[in-house]
Design a protein around this motif. Structure first.
Motif, PDB file in Angstrom:
ATOM      1  N   GLU A   5       0.831  -1.192   0.000  1.00 38.16           N
ATOM      2  CA  GLU A   5       0.000   0.000   0.000  1.00 38.16           C
ATOM      3  C   GLU A   5       0.873   1.252   0.000  1.00 38.16           C
ATOM      4  O   GLU A   5       0.583   2.232  -0.693  1.00 38.16           O
ATOM      5  N   GLN A   7       3.929   1.445  -1.139  1.00 38.00           N
ATOM      6  CA  GLN A   7       4.582   1.538  -2.453  1.00 38.00           C
ATOM      7  C   GLN A   7       3.609   2.105  -3.490  1.00 38.00           C
ATOM      8  O   GLN A   7       3.990   2.897  -4.350  1.00 38.00           O
ATOM      9  N   LEU A   8       2.366   1.696  -3.419  1.00 38.17           N
ATOM     10  CA  LEU A   8       1.361   2.195  -4.339  1.00 38.17           C
ATOM     11  C   LEU A   8       1.161   3.712  -4.148  1.00 38.17           C
ATOM     12  O   LEU A   8       1.096   4.470  -5.116  1.00 38.17           O
ATOM     13  N   LYS A   9       1.095   4.147  -2.938  1.00 39.42           N
ATOM     14  CA  LYS A   9       0.936   5.562  -2.656  1.00 39.42           C
ATOM     15  C   LYS A   9       2.157   6.365  -3.114  1.00 39.42           C
ATOM     16  O   LYS A   9       2.025   7.452  -3.697  1.00 39.42           O
ATOM     17  N   ARG A  11       4.212   5.488  -5.458  1.00 38.43           N
ATOM     18  CA  ARG A  11       4.215   5.465  -6.915  1.00 38.43           C
ATOM     19  C   ARG A  11       3.232   6.517  -7.452  1.00 38.43           C
ATOM     20  O   ARG A  11       3.542   7.242  -8.389  1.00 38.43           O
ATOM     21  N   ARG A  12       2.045   6.618  -6.855  1.00 34.70           N
ATOM     22  CA  ARG A  12       1.072   7.607  -7.295  1.00 34.70           C
ATOM     23  C   ARG A  12       1.611   9.028  -7.119  1.00 34.70           C
ATOM     24  O   ARG A  12       1.477   9.880  -8.001  1.00 34.70           O
ATOM     25  N   VAL A  13       2.200   9.289  -5.973  1.00 28.11           N
ATOM     26  CA  VAL A  13       2.758  10.608  -5.707  1.00 28.11           C
ATOM     27  C   VAL A  13       3.880  10.910  -6.682  1.00 28.11           C
ATOM     28  O   VAL A  13       3.962  12.009  -7.251  1.00 28.11           O
ATOM     29  N   SER A  14       4.759   9.959  -6.912  1.00 31.71           N
ATOM     30  CA  SER A  14       5.873  10.197  -7.832  1.00 31.71           C
ATOM     31  C   SER A  14       5.357  10.370  -9.260  1.00 31.71           C
ATOM     32  O   SER A  14       5.878  11.200 -10.023  1.00 31.71           O
ATOM     33  N   ASP A  15       4.313   9.625  -9.660  1.00 36.78           N
ATOM     34  CA  ASP A  15       3.734   9.805 -10.998  1.00 36.78           C
ATOM     35  C   ASP A  15       3.119  11.201 -11.144  1.00 36.78           C
ATOM     36  O   ASP A  15       3.301  11.872 -12.168  1.00 36.78           O
ATOM     37  N   LYS A  16       2.380  11.608 -10.134  1.00 39.85           N
ATOM     38  CA  LYS A  16       1.776  12.940 -10.172  1.00 39.85           C
ATOM     39  C   LYS A  16       2.852  14.028 -10.206  1.00 39.85           C
ATOM     40  O   LYS A  16       2.731  15.013 -10.938  1.00 39.85           O
ATOM     41  N   THR A  18       5.932  13.681 -11.363  1.00 37.51           N
ATOM     42  CA  THR A  18       6.564  13.609 -12.679  1.00 37.51           C
ATOM     43  C   THR A  18       5.678  14.285 -13.737  1.00 37.51           C
ATOM     44  O   THR A  18       6.170  15.039 -14.586  1.00 37.51           O
ATOM     45  N   GLU A  19       4.383  14.012 -13.663  1.00 35.83           N
ATOM     46  CA  GLU A  19       3.456  14.622 -14.616  1.00 35.83           C
ATOM     47  C   GLU A  19       3.434  16.142 -14.455  1.00 35.83           C
ATOM     48  O   GLU A  19       3.466  16.885 -15.438  1.00 35.83           O
TER      49      GLU A  19
END
Length: 126
Positions: A5, A7-9, A11-16, A18-19
């Motif tokens: 969980e 790691q998923l969070k 990953r979401r934060v890092s994707d956001k 990065t975007e």
């Protein structure tokens, strides 16, 4: 699950993140492209308006000069009323003198004609 969980969070934060960085990095480029596109479309029309305005300005300046010249001519004419009155008086005097000369010439002709008739009568008697 906590690990997954987390790691998923992450990953979401890092994707956001990065975007967001991608958008921020490319936003000025897109803005400049749109600006350049707008300038290319509107510049010829703006140039045409500028040349039209310059032409109208030249025509206006010519008309203004003509009006100012006409106004100064009218003002100088109103200032010259004294001269026109003087000219009128001189013309009246000239007409009067001409009439006097014509009248005196008419008397001379009558006198000359009378003298000629008298001389002819005198010559006829002889």
């Amino acid at each position: 699950m906590d690990d997954q969980e987390m790691q998923l969070k992450v990953r979401r934060v890092s994707d956001k993140f990065t975007e967001s960085m991608y958008v921020l990095a490319n936003e000025p480029s897109v803005a400049l492209y749109r600006l350049q596109e707008h300038v290319r479309r509107s510049l010829p029309e703006l140039v045409q308006h500028k040349t039209d305005m310059q032409s109208w300005e030249e025509q206006s300046q010519g008309a203004i000069y003509s009006v100012e010249y006409a106004c100064s001519a009218v003002k100088s004419m109103t200032n010259s009323s004294l001269y026109f009155k003087s000219i009128d008086g001189l013309l009246r005097q000239a007409i009067s003198m001409k009439e006097q000369i014509s009248a005196s010439q008419g008397r001379r002709r009558r006198t000359t004609d009378t003298q000629k008739e008298g001389a002819e009568k005198h010559n006829a008697r002889m």
